[in-house]
Design a protein around this motif. Sequence first.
Motif, PDB file in Angstrom:
ATOM      1  N   SER A   1       0.825  -1.207   0.000  1.00  0.00           N
ATOM      2  CA  SER A   1       0.000   0.000   0.000  1.00  0.00           C
ATOM      3  C   SER A   1       0.862   1.261   0.000  1.00  0.00           C
ATOM      4  CB  SER A   1      -0.947  -0.006   1.203  1.00  0.00           C
ATOM      5  OG  SER A   1      -0.210  -0.059   2.423  1.00  0.00           O
ATOM      6  N   GLY A   2       1.953   1.258   0.754  1.00  0.00           N
ATOM      7  CA  GLY A   2       2.819   2.425   0.821  1.00  0.00           C
ATOM      8  C   GLY A   2       3.465   2.760  -0.512  1.00  0.00           C
ATOM      9  N   ILE A   3       3.985   1.744  -1.186  1.00  0.00           N
ATOM     10  CA  ILE A   3       4.636   1.970  -2.482  1.00  0.00           C
ATOM     11  C   ILE A   3       3.616   2.414  -3.528  1.00  0.00           C
ATOM     12  CG2 ILE A   3       5.784   0.803  -4.415  1.00  0.00           C
ATOM     13  CD1 ILE A   3       7.336  -0.857  -2.390  1.00  0.00           C
ATOM     14  N   MET A   4       2.463   1.767  -3.547  1.00  0.00           N
ATOM     15  CA  MET A   4       1.446   2.129  -4.540  1.00  0.00           C
ATOM     16  C   MET A   4       0.950   3.559  -4.338  1.00  0.00           C
ATOM     17  SD  MET A   4      -0.717  -1.439  -4.955  1.00  0.00           S
ATOM     18  CE  MET A   4      -1.789  -0.798  -6.248  1.00  0.00           C
ATOM     19  N   ASP A   5       0.792   3.961  -3.078  1.00  0.00           N
ATOM     20  CA  ASP A   5       0.331   5.327  -2.795  1.00  0.00           C
ATOM     21  C   ASP A   5       1.414   6.361  -3.093  1.00  0.00           C
ATOM     22  OD1 ASP A   5      -2.089   4.316  -1.991  1.00  0.00           O
ATOM     23  OD2 ASP A   5      -1.624   4.387   0.156  1.00  0.00           O
ATOM     24  N   ASP A   6       2.640   6.114  -2.625  1.00  0.00           N
ATOM     25  CA  ASP A   6       3.719   7.107  -2.771  1.00  0.00           C
ATOM     26  C   ASP A   6       4.187   7.267  -4.213  1.00  0.00           C
ATOM     27  OD1 ASP A   6       3.551   7.400  -0.077  1.00  0.00           O
ATOM     28  OD2 ASP A   6       5.471   6.458   0.412  1.00  0.00           O
ATOM     29  N   LEU A   7       4.253   6.155  -4.942  1.00  0.00           N
ATOM     30  CA  LEU A   7       4.776   6.211  -6.308  1.00  0.00           C
ATOM     31  C   LEU A   7       3.692   6.137  -7.369  1.00  0.00           C
ATOM     32  CD1 LEU A   7       7.975   3.960  -5.969  1.00  0.00           C
ATOM     33  CD2 LEU A   7       7.708   6.412  -5.542  1.00  0.00           C
ATOM     34  N   GLY A   8       2.434   6.005  -6.932  1.00  0.00           N
ATOM     35  CA  GLY A   8       1.315   6.004  -7.872  1.00  0.00           C
ATOM     36  C   GLY A   8       1.288   4.808  -8.802  1.00  0.00           C
ATOM     37  N   LEU A   9       1.653   3.619  -8.290  1.00  0.00           N
ATOM     38  CA  LEU A   9       1.675   2.427  -9.141  1.00  0.00           C
ATOM     39  C   LEU A   9       0.290   1.811  -9.249  1.00  0.00           C
ATOM     40  CD1 LEU A   9       4.903   0.535  -7.974  1.00  0.00           C
ATOM     41  CD2 LEU A   9       4.686   2.356  -9.663  1.00  0.00           C
ATOM     42  N   SER A  10      -0.010   1.273 -10.416  1.00  0.00           N
ATOM     43  CA  SER A  10      -1.246   0.510 -10.602  1.00  0.00           C
ATOM     44  C   SER A  10      -1.039  -0.905 -10.065  1.00  0.00           C
ATOM     45  CB  SER A  10      -1.614   0.446 -12.078  1.00  0.00           C
ATOM     46  OG  SER A  10      -0.640  -0.309 -12.798  1.00  0.00           O
ATOM     47  N   LEU A  11      -2.129  -1.673  -9.976  1.00  0.00           N
ATOM     48  CA  LEU A  11      -2.019  -3.057  -9.515  1.00  0.00           C
ATOM     49  C   LEU A  11      -1.126  -3.872 -10.437  1.00  0.00           C
ATOM     50  CD1 LEU A  11      -2.917  -5.324  -7.582  1.00  0.00           C
ATOM     51  CD2 LEU A  11      -4.889  -5.717  -9.077  1.00  0.00           C
ATOM     52  N   ALA A  12      -1.258  -3.640 -11.762  1.00  0.00           N
ATOM     53  CA  ALA A  12      -0.421  -4.372 -12.720  1.00  0.00           C
ATOM     54  C   ALA A  12       1.051  -4.022 -12.535  1.00  0.00           C
ATOM     55  CB  ALA A  12      -0.857  -4.058 -14.149  1.00  0.00           C
ATOM     56  N   GLU A  13       1.344  -2.730 -12.291  1.00  0.00           N
ATOM     57  CA  GLU A  13       2.737  -2.321 -12.076  1.00  0.00           C
ATOM     58  C   GLU A  13       3.288  -2.911 -10.792  1.00  0.00           C
ATOM     59  OE1 GLU A  13       3.159   2.047 -14.218  1.00  0.00           O
ATOM     60  OE2 GLU A  13       2.009   1.892 -12.342  1.00  0.00           O
ATOM     61  N   TYR A  14       2.447  -2.977  -9.768  1.00  0.00           N
ATOM     62  CA  TYR A  14       2.937  -3.578  -8.516  1.00  0.00           C
ATOM     63  C   TYR A  14       3.107  -5.086  -8.658  1.00  0.00           C
ATOM     64  CZ  TYR A  14       4.047  -4.078  -3.650  1.00  0.00           C
ATOM     65  OH  TYR A  14       4.734  -4.356  -2.486  1.00  0.00           O
ATOM     66  N   SER A  15       2.289  -5.703  -9.478  1.00  0.00           N
ATOM     67  CA  SER A  15       2.464  -7.138  -9.733  1.00  0.00           C
ATOM     68  C   SER A  15       3.810  -7.401 -10.401  1.00  0.00           C
ATOM     69  CB  SER A  15       1.332  -7.668 -10.623  1.00  0.00           C
ATOM     70  OG  SER A  15       0.108  -7.672  -9.929  1.00  0.00           O
ATOM     71  N   VAL A  16       4.219  -6.481 -11.291  1.00  0.00           N
ATOM     72  CA  VAL A  16       5.547  -6.598 -11.902  1.00  0.00           C
ATOM     73  C   VAL A  16       6.619  -6.483 -10.834  1.00  0.00           C
ATOM     74  CG1 VAL A  16       7.198  -5.502 -13.469  1.00  0.00           C
ATOM     75  CG2 VAL A  16       4.811  -5.759 -14.156  1.00  0.00           C
ATOM     76  N   PHE A  17       6.485  -5.492  -9.942  1.00  0.00           N
ATOM     77  CA  PHE A  17       7.458  -5.322  -8.860  1.00  0.00           C
ATOM     78  C   PHE A  17       7.508  -6.554  -7.964  1.00  0.00           C
ATOM     79  CE2 PHE A  17       8.122  -4.154  -4.361  1.00  0.00           C
ATOM     80  CZ  PHE A  17       9.451  -3.756  -4.427  1.00  0.00           C
ATOM     81  N   GLY A  18       6.333  -7.060  -7.592  1.00  0.00           N
ATOM     82  CA  GLY A  18       6.302  -8.221  -6.710  1.00  0.00           C
ATOM     83  C   GLY A  18       6.927  -9.447  -7.340  1.00  0.00           C
ATOM     84  N   SER A  19       6.694  -9.635  -8.639  1.00  0.00           N
ATOM     85  CA  SER A  19       7.148 -10.864  -9.287  1.00  0.00           C
ATOM     86  C   SER A  19       8.539 -10.758  -9.901  1.00  0.00           C
ATOM     87  CB  SER A  19       6.154 -11.278 -10.378  1.00  0.00           C
ATOM     88  OG  SER A  19       6.088 -10.298 -11.396  1.00  0.00           O
ATOM     89  N   ILE A  20       9.047  -9.520 -10.111  1.00  0.00           N
ATOM     90  CA  ILE A  20      10.330  -9.392 -10.808  1.00  0.00           C
ATOM     91  C   ILE A  20      11.487  -9.902  -9.959  1.00  0.00           C
ATOM     92  CG2 ILE A  20      11.039  -7.058 -10.096  1.00  0.00           C
ATOM     93  CD1 ILE A  20      11.671  -6.566 -13.120  1.00  0.00           C
ATOM     94  N   MET A  21      11.277  -9.987  -8.637  1.00  0.00           N
ATOM     95  CA  MET A  21      12.300 -10.598  -7.803  1.00  0.00           C
ATOM     96  C   MET A  21      12.563 -12.039  -8.230  1.00  0.00           C
ATOM     97  SD  MET A  21      12.495 -11.332  -3.708  1.00  0.00           S
ATOM     98  CE  MET A  21      12.156 -13.091  -3.818  1.00  0.00           C
ATOM     99  N   THR A  22      11.498 -12.731  -8.628  1.00  0.00           N
ATOM    100  CA  THR A  22      11.662 -14.119  -9.049  1.00  0.00           C
ATOM    101  C   THR A  22      12.384 -14.214 -10.394  1.00  0.00           C
ATOM    102  OG1 THR A  22       9.441 -14.117 -10.014  1.00  0.00           O
ATOM    103  CG2 THR A  22       9.652 -14.882  -7.756  1.00  0.00           C
ATOM    104  N   VAL A  23      12.221 -13.187 -11.244  1.00  0.00           N
ATOM    105  CA  VAL A  23      12.987 -13.163 -12.499  1.00  0.00           C
ATOM    106  C   VAL A  23      14.474 -13.049 -12.181  1.00  0.00           C
ATOM    107  CG1 VAL A  23      13.405 -11.917 -14.649  1.00  0.00           C
ATOM    108  CG2 VAL A  23      11.072 -12.146 -13.778  1.00  0.00           C
TER     109      VAL A  23
END
Length: 469
Positions: free
Chosen positions: A57-79
């Motif tokens: 919630s903090g990152i999405m609010d502060d940086l204005g990320l959409s759910l799809a953009e946050y899904s990329v952030f969450g999953s890119i660690m696995t990449v």
Amino acid sequence: MDRQEGAEQGLLTAASSGGGGGGGGSATGVLLLSTLVAVCGSLEFGAAIGYSSPAESGIMDDLGLSLAEYSVFGSIMTVGAILGAIMSGKLADLVGRRGAMGISDILCLSGWIAIIFSEGAWLLDIGRLLVGCGVGLISYVVPVYISEITPKNLRGGFGTAHQFMLSLGSALVYFIGTVVNWRILALIGAGPCALQIVGLFFIPESPRWLAKVGSDRKYEAALRYLRGKNSDISEESTEIKEYTLTLQQISEGRILDLFQKTYARSLLVGVGLMALQQFGGSNAIAFYASSIFESAGFSANVGTITMAVVQVPMTIVGVLLMDRSGRRPLLLISASGTCLGCFLAGLSFLLEDFHRWTQVAPALVFVGIVVYNASFGLGLAGIPWLIMSEIFPINMKGSAGSLVSLVNWFASWIVTYIFNFLMELSTAGTFFIFSAIAGLTILFVAKLVPETKGRTLEEIQAAMNPLTA
């Protein structure tokens, strides 16, 4: 019988004739310190996995990320972890177990710093990718290092220290993330890396790796340092040396060599456990725990804190039971618990879909996720990594470790990336799928996974990879 077959027969003889290689021993101060330094990497692993849930919630609010953009952030660690996994085995063979841990620390530190100073999605994602690369290395090299330095009578308990610290890292991040912002949380996440970098200067390299690369004096010195100045290491040293000399007559294993019939069972067990662990929803639930509780109408803070409180003691129970009950019973209990937990969560969301028991449904999701998390910490979190470090011979360990780690992180990427989209399609169906896969895990463990408790690495590897020619 040709030279290769003779060498493989020698492995069976060497493993079955001696009781040394990693035989009975005590927990010396050096062994404890070496394990503690190694599992700083496991703590980092857990912190990286747990970070995206309280930070969402903090990152999405502060940086204005959409759910799809946050899904990329969450999953890119696995990449990133996939990239780290690809090079993990070969890198650990090339620069040693300590060297690989040091490289992973540099990658993770760089990633956390990028996250701390990010003002947009691109630097945030680069940071998460770098953390993933480091974690991909950690996930392989820490269990391997611990298994190679520990006597057989202590290897299970010490090996699950990886599992315990991983769970502790996730739990601490869940807990601390409820009271600090995401940048400070990232700074805390970098702490274990700094501790491990300092600690690496005070611990020995793996004796088995030193023997493999021909450093005879160094491997005996490292073994004596680990076992204690007055301990008798002659039998253990001789078995390691004989086993290593025999392995040197066999060509260094490549990934394609793993697909020979000789290594079929080891490969099936290693790959199967990793795939089932991830497709059962482990990292998806860890990454997005807050959003799961919110979608169920339950307090995200209460849910994540409870997850943190419950997982750690259950992991401690697993550590205490590892060398008593063995790996298989803990895996079976753990898989049964995750199956039940996901079923309860799926049932709760199904009741909400049909507008039945709507007051009870949020609490049922809470119970299901907590049962899942506690059960996962008991065995499935760490035992697959421990077994992976035990079942492959050292000439194949680099290639096998890279492949098995790659499977784990690739499966994790698939699940963590599509999880939010699956939840939008059918929340209940998502958890019923995870429950079904946990049921398959029970069958897989019961039919195929060996018990490795109380056996030397050489004995395990000879039994798992017999001469088939």
